[in-house]
Design an enzyme around this catalytic site. Structure first.
Site, PDB file in Angstrom:
ATOM      1  N   SER A 277       0.861  -1.194   0.000  1.00 10.37           N
ATOM      2  CA  SER A 277       0.000   0.000   0.000  1.00 10.37           C
ATOM      3  C   SER A 277       0.889   1.232   0.000  1.00 10.37           C
ATOM      4  CB  SER A 277      -0.874   0.012   1.258  1.00 10.37           C
ATOM      5  OG  SER A 277      -1.517   1.252   1.401  1.00 10.37           O
TER       6      SER A 277
ATOM      7  N   TYR B 292      -1.177  -0.972  10.382  1.00  8.43           N
ATOM      8  CA  TYR B 292      -1.351  -1.144   8.932  1.00  8.43           C
ATOM      9  C   TYR B 292      -0.134  -0.580   8.189  1.00  8.43           C
ATOM     10  CZ  TYR B 292      -3.780  -1.238   4.409  1.00  8.43           C
ATOM     11  OH  TYR B 292      -4.149  -1.500   3.103  1.00  8.43           O
TER      12      TYR B 292
HETATM   13  P1  NAD Z   1     -11.350  -6.212   0.562  1.00  9.80           P
HETATM   14  O1  NAD Z   1     -11.714  -6.137   2.005  1.00  9.80           O
HETATM   15  O2  NAD Z   1     -12.339  -5.772  -0.455  1.00  9.80           O
HETATM   16  O3  NAD Z   1     -10.889  -7.699   0.210  1.00  9.80           O
HETATM   17  C1  NAD Z   1      -9.997  -8.377   1.057  1.00  9.80           C
HETATM   18  C2  NAD Z   1     -10.272  -9.867   0.972  1.00  9.80           C
HETATM   19  O4  NAD Z   1      -9.344 -10.506   1.877  1.00  9.80           O
HETATM   20  C3  NAD Z   1     -11.692 -10.233   1.444  1.00  9.80           C
HETATM   21  O5  NAD Z   1     -12.316 -11.108   0.540  1.00  9.80           O
HETATM   22  C4  NAD Z   1     -11.460 -10.874   2.807  1.00  9.80           C
HETATM   23  O6  NAD Z   1     -12.426 -11.881   3.126  1.00  9.80           O
HETATM   24  C5  NAD Z   1     -10.058 -11.455   2.660  1.00  9.80           C
HETATM   25  N1  NAD Z   1      -9.400 -11.630   3.949  1.00  9.80           N
HETATM   26  C6  NAD Z   1      -9.282 -10.721   4.959  1.00  9.80           C
HETATM   27  N2  NAD Z   1      -8.654 -11.263   5.995  1.00  9.80           N
HETATM   28  C7  NAD Z   1      -8.355 -12.542   5.662  1.00  9.80           C
HETATM   29  C8  NAD Z   1      -7.717 -13.612   6.333  1.00  9.80           C
HETATM   30  N3  NAD Z   1      -7.260 -13.479   7.588  1.00  9.80           N
HETATM   31  N4  NAD Z   1      -7.573 -14.796   5.692  1.00  9.80           N
HETATM   32  C9  NAD Z   1      -8.041 -14.956   4.434  1.00  9.80           C
HETATM   33  N5  NAD Z   1      -8.675 -13.981   3.751  1.00  9.80           N
HETATM   34  C10 NAD Z   1      -8.819 -12.783   4.357  1.00  9.80           C
HETATM   35  O7  NAD Z   1      -9.995  -5.371   0.451  1.00  9.80           O
HETATM   36  P2  NAD Z   1      -9.293  -4.704  -0.830  1.00  9.80           P
HETATM   37  O8  NAD Z   1      -9.531  -3.231  -0.731  1.00  9.80           O
HETATM   38  O9  NAD Z   1      -9.630  -5.420  -2.053  1.00  9.80           O
HETATM   39  O10 NAD Z   1      -7.766  -4.935  -0.431  1.00  9.80           O
HETATM   40  C11 NAD Z   1      -6.987  -5.980  -1.005  1.00  9.80           C
HETATM   41  C12 NAD Z   1      -5.530  -5.702  -0.664  1.00  9.80           C
HETATM   42  O11 NAD Z   1      -5.149  -4.449  -1.219  1.00  9.80           O
HETATM   43  C13 NAD Z   1      -5.265  -5.608   0.832  1.00  9.80           C
HETATM   44  O12 NAD Z   1      -4.010  -6.168   1.132  1.00  9.80           O
HETATM   45  C14 NAD Z   1      -5.236  -4.117   1.091  1.00  9.80           C
HETATM   46  O13 NAD Z   1      -4.474  -3.786   2.223  1.00  9.80           O
HETATM   47  C15 NAD Z   1      -4.601  -3.633  -0.204  1.00  9.80           C
HETATM   48  N6  NAD Z   1      -4.878  -2.236  -0.512  1.00  9.80           N
HETATM   49  C16 NAD Z   1      -6.159  -1.807  -0.762  1.00  9.80           C
HETATM   50  C17 NAD Z   1      -6.364  -0.459  -1.067  1.00  9.80           C
HETATM   51  C18 NAD Z   1      -7.738   0.093  -1.357  1.00  9.80           C
HETATM   52  O14 NAD Z   1      -7.856   1.343  -1.458  1.00  9.80           O
HETATM   53  N7  NAD Z   1      -8.762  -0.719  -1.533  1.00  9.80           N
HETATM   54  C19 NAD Z   1      -5.286   0.423  -1.115  1.00  9.80           C
HETATM   55  C20 NAD Z   1      -4.005  -0.064  -0.853  1.00  9.80           C
HETATM   56  C21 NAD Z   1      -3.803  -1.400  -0.563  1.00  9.80           C
END
Ligand code: NAD
Length: 250
Positions: A135, A148
């Protein structure tokens, strides 16, 4: 033979988009995600589009569960061509919050990725690729996001460390640091709510919009391809220019 892409957190959000993009390119998809309802929904979508997908509804904080999945994949002679450590959780950890919250965030975002590589390595062959979804919060912060930020910073560091360890095995390891990605339309249907973005949200970005899950998926396709054969240990920032834009109050 069809290649295989394993994606943690591949049931919803960015991971769901990554799973679908790799499936469209002929990969067999293996999803590891804690949310079984969401796993089933994304699997159904991929199968209906003509792809192949299996899922394991496990918690990546659980080392034994990961070992169990890897044993099952070994029994089926599955070789992982692309491993994407995407599962993550974002919780605030103000200094007066319980240490259990810190542990959940670190163990999901950072320890989980390490465990996948540690126990999945025997399934990865020369030419395969690991991508860690970090991130922009690895390098910038709002107040109270200590765990985080630390987890994502750790994941960027883990990426270059693994790139050096695994380079001799012909495995490349890279990170992607997304900025603001709107995943509201990519949640399971029982939990889907669209988000109203403000003009100032858009204009925080050099490109005038927030990110889409497909932006990250496209970068995963590139980083795992032969075109990226000279790229390892890198951290690709995908944020529409948000982190390089200076904002002064007028
Ligand atoms: P999201 O919450 O939409 O999806 C995350 C998925 O991970 C979900 O399906 C959830 O069930 C699964 N998950 C969570 N904890 C888990 C665990 N302990 N074991 C197995 N599965 C688990 O999130 P997202 O926004 O799609 O984020 C995906 C990745 O991208 C993450 O690592 C997040 O930190 C990173 N990220 C997201 C953003 C954003 O703006 N959306 C920005 C930077 C980084």
């Amino acid at each position: 033979m069809a290649r295989t892409c394993l994606i943690t957190g591949g049931a919803q959000g960015i991971g769901a988009s990554i799973a679908r993009e790799f499936s469209l390119r002929g990969y067999n998809i293996v999803i590891l995600d804690i949310d079984e309802e969401a796993c089933q929904e994304n699997k159904d979508y991929i199968l209906q589009a003509g792809g192949n997908c299996v899922y394991y509804a496990i918690d990546i904080k659980d080392e034994q569960a990961i070992i169990g999945v890897m044993q099952e994949l070994a029994e089926s002679d599955v070789i992982i061509d692309v491993l994407i450590n995407n599962a993550g959780i974002s919780l605030q950890t103000p200094l007066d919050s319980p240490i259990s919250t810190w542990d959940i965030v670190i163990n999901t975002n950072l320890r989980g990725a390490y465990l996948l590589v540690k126990h999945g390595l025997a399934r990865l062959k020369p030419g395969s690729s690991i991508i860690n979804i970090a991130s922009t919060r690895a390098t910038m912060s709002e107040p109270d996001w200590h765990a985080y930020a630390a987890a994502k910073g750790g994941l960027v560091s883990l990426t270059h460390s693994l790139a050096i360890s695994l380079g001799v095995k012909g495995i490349r390891v890279n990170a992607i640091s997304p900025g603001w990605v709107d995943v509201s339309e990519w949640q399971k249907s029982s939990n889907r709510q669209s988000v109203k973005l403000r003009e100032c949200d858009l204009m925080q970005h050099a490109v005038g919009r927030v990110g889409k899950p497909e932006d990250v998926a496209a970068a995963c396709i590139f980083l795992s391809s032969d075109d990226a054969g000279f790229i390892t240990g890198a951290n690709l920032v995908i944020d529409g220019g948000m982190t390089v834009k200076m904002i002064y109050e007028k």
